[in-house]
Design an enzyme around this catalytic site. Structure first.
Site, short mmCIF file in Angstrom:
data_model
loop_
_atom_site.label_atom_id
_atom_site.label_comp_id
_atom_site.label_asym_id
_atom_site.label_seq_id
_atom_site.Cartn_x
_atom_site.Cartn_y
_atom_site.Cartn_z
N LYS A 116 0.80 -1.22 0.00
CA LYS A 116 0.00 0.00 0.00
C LYS A 116 0.84 1.28 0.00
O LYS A 116 0.36 2.34 -0.41
CB LYS A 116 -0.92 0.01 1.22
CG LYS A 116 -2.03 -1.03 1.19
CD LYS A 116 -3.16 -0.63 0.26
CE LYS A 116 -4.39 -1.51 0.44
NZ LYS A 116 -5.51 -1.08 -0.42
N SER A 160 1.07 -9.72 -0.67
CA SER A 160 0.72 -8.30 -0.59
C SER A 160 1.07 -7.65 0.74
O SER A 160 1.27 -6.43 0.80
CB SER A 160 -0.77 -8.11 -0.87
OG SER A 160 -1.55 -8.88 0.02
#
Length: 315
Positions: free
Chosen positions: A49, A298
């Site tokens: 992110k 991720s």
């Protein structure tokens, strides 16, 4: 609806490089076939992110930055935006679900964010209210072109490091990462398959693609999965990208997610949160096309007790 281009991703790369790590591809000799991991858990905030947050914040006008930024997040985007905001001397407010993992909430606060817990279904609404009340700039976790372009640098790096990649596996929640990765990979390696992975208990993107229209699952339904980072569904913007550029979505069960967390920890020495283990779970379950495959891990912001129970086979 105008989709982002590979030029947007190329332009984002130097801005992303100011705050994000260029993660390597890790070969997996312990896995059958040809598998590499893209370990975004190694980012300064423990997840991919930071790429989208860095790009979006860098492109904000100076006047908007001075007013501060606000977002809603289950944890990883909130950490990323708070980290980027602190680097730029910008105030940051994160509206998070009341049941967000404490490890993520603590990290947001460690990066000087003001954290506002709310019931899960109210996070987006409350963030919009704060933006209006305080005149702050909104930087949403996925429904933003600059965020998607920043996340797309993951895909650009994959093809740069493995030009003959056959399959790229990417988690799907709000769809920003999958949208960016698919854009980058398909432009650079058109023959590669980009496959999204969702939990069976939060498979709203898979249903949306199957029906050809955006389908929203109730919050109380998606909250059942341990993969807290993908409990939200795509926006109109990210769905448009997925429909145009993703080659498909597969789903995995809760036991498969936990088992993949254990395999990653033991065999690859990689700490993955449940959302980060989705792609490995799909590969180990044999639900992916095969060939030279890259699985995007991720994030690694796993609650310590959950990680311990997953490794022990108790989840």
């Amino acid at each position: 609806m105008e989709l982002i281009s590979t030029a947007d991703i190329d332009a984002a790369a130097p801005r992303v490089a100011e705050l994000a790590v260029r993660t390597p591809l890790l070969p997996c000799p312990w896995a059958e076939g040809e598998l590499w991991l893209k370990p975004e858990n190694l980012q300064p905030v423990g997840a991919f992110k930071v790429r989208g947050a860095a790009n979006a914040l860098a492109l904000l006008p100076e006047e908007a930055r001075r007013a501060g930024v606000v977002t809603h997040s289950s944890g990883n985007h909130g950490q990323a935006l708070a980290y980027a905001a602190r680097a730029h001397g910008v105030g940051c407010v994160v509206v998070c679900p009341e049941n967000a993992p404490e490890v993520k909430v603590a990290a947001m606060r460690s990066f000087d964010a003001e954290v506002v817990p709310v019931p899960p279904a109210e996070r987006a609404r409350r963030a919009a209210e704060i933006a209006a009340e305080r005149g702050m700039a909104s930087v949403p976790p996925f429904d933003h072109r600059d965020v998607i372009a920043g996340q797309g640098t993951v895909g650009a790096e994959i093809v740069a490091d493995l030009p003959d990649v056959d399959t790229v596996l990417v988690p799907v929640g709000g769809g920003g990462l999958a949208a960016g990765v698919a854009t980058a990979v398909k432009a650079r390696r058109p023959g590669a398959a980009v496959i999204g992975v969702e939990p069976e208990l939060a498979a709203d993107a898979a249903e949306s693609l199957a029906k050809g229209r955006l389908v929203a699952w109730p919050t109380e339904q998606t909250q059942r999965t341990i993969a807290d980072g993908v409990r939200v569904g795509p926006s109109a913007l990210t769905f448009a990208h997925l429909r145009e550029r993703l080659d498909g979505i597969v789903t995995v069960g809760e036991e498969e997610i936990a088992a993949a967390m254990a395999v990653l920890a033991r065999a690859a020495r990689v700490v993955a949160e449940p959302s980060g283990a989705l792609t490995t779970a799909a590969y180990l379950a044999g639900r992916t096309p095969g060939g030279r495959t890259v699985a995007v891990v991720s994030g690694g912001n796993a609650a310590p007790d959950l990680l311990a129970r997953a490794i022990a086979g108790e989840v």
